[in-house]
Design an enzyme around this catalytic site. Sequence first.
Site, PDB file in Angstrom:
ATOM      1  N   ASP A  14       0.846  -1.191   0.000  1.00  0.00           N
ATOM      2  CA  ASP A  14       0.000   0.000   0.000  1.00  0.00           C
ATOM      3  C   ASP A  14       0.886   1.248   0.000  1.00  0.00           C
ATOM      4  O   ASP A  14       2.073   1.189   0.341  1.00  0.00           O
ATOM      5  CB  ASP A  14      -0.881  -0.041   1.247  1.00  0.00           C
ATOM      6  N   ASP A  16      -0.255   5.173   0.883  1.00  0.00           N
ATOM      7  CA  ASP A  16      -0.502   6.142   1.957  1.00  0.00           C
ATOM      8  C   ASP A  16      -0.602   5.447   3.308  1.00  0.00           C
ATOM      9  O   ASP A  16      -1.387   4.511   3.478  1.00  0.00           O
ATOM     10  CB  ASP A  16      -1.799   6.908   1.694  1.00  0.00           C
ATOM     11  N   ASP A 177      -1.706  -0.890   6.072  1.00  0.00           N
ATOM     12  CA  ASP A 177      -1.807  -0.214   7.365  1.00  0.00           C
ATOM     13  C   ASP A 177      -3.231  -0.137   7.883  1.00  0.00           C
ATOM     14  O   ASP A 177      -3.443   0.379   8.984  1.00  0.00           O
ATOM     15  CB  ASP A 177      -1.257   1.215   7.245  1.00  0.00           C
TER      16      ASP A 177
END
Length: 228
Positions: A14, A16, A177
């Site tokens: 991922d 961001d 995240d």
Amino acid sequence: MLTAKITPGFVLIDLDGTLIDSVPDLAYCTDEMMKQLGLPERGEAAVRNWVGNGVQRLVERALTNDLDGTPEPALMEKAYPLFLALYKENTSQRSCVYEGVVQGLDWMKAQGYRLACVTNKAADFTLPLLEDKGLRDYFEVVVSGDTCARKKPDPMPLLHAAQQLGVSPENALMIGDSQSDVKAARAAGFHIFCMTYGYNHGEDIRDYNPDAVMDSFAELSNWIEAAS
């Protein structure tokens, strides 16, 4: 949680909240948009709680000051182009690569792992951000939020990345995240590692039971086998 190291066939990562802290730029654009609309600024702390589902959803949340909010269509129609114009000029001005990321990426590449980036951020913002921060060349494939018909938490972008790499999705690893990353990885049948520092709407990512939780990419060698 894993009880032994794994040797994934490839690794999807991922953007961001995982590779890059992009909130400072997103917060700047959010507050500038709100000022242009004559509405209250929201501040970085609020934006940090709202990001992770693409910029359209961020704008909706900012306009309503609510994680689950839906603004009036007329207001959204006015606000969204303002945000896009602002973000186009401020995609990477204030954002930074998290400590340990380059070390972890270098280690994985040295082990011969194939890497792809899978994000809900639109390609117009994803590619410049990766380029500006010196990360683009680590990834064979980049799947952005507008690459596929559906975004994470749908598994489609992860399976699309596997297809683009020309490899079977079995024994793959996603590093993210957020709960969105966990849900997408589980639906795709991938292993999922999560970072403690990312964007998960204020919730502890451990509550979503990823296979491993890390404070830094420098910890990857604790969970992934090195090449023999």
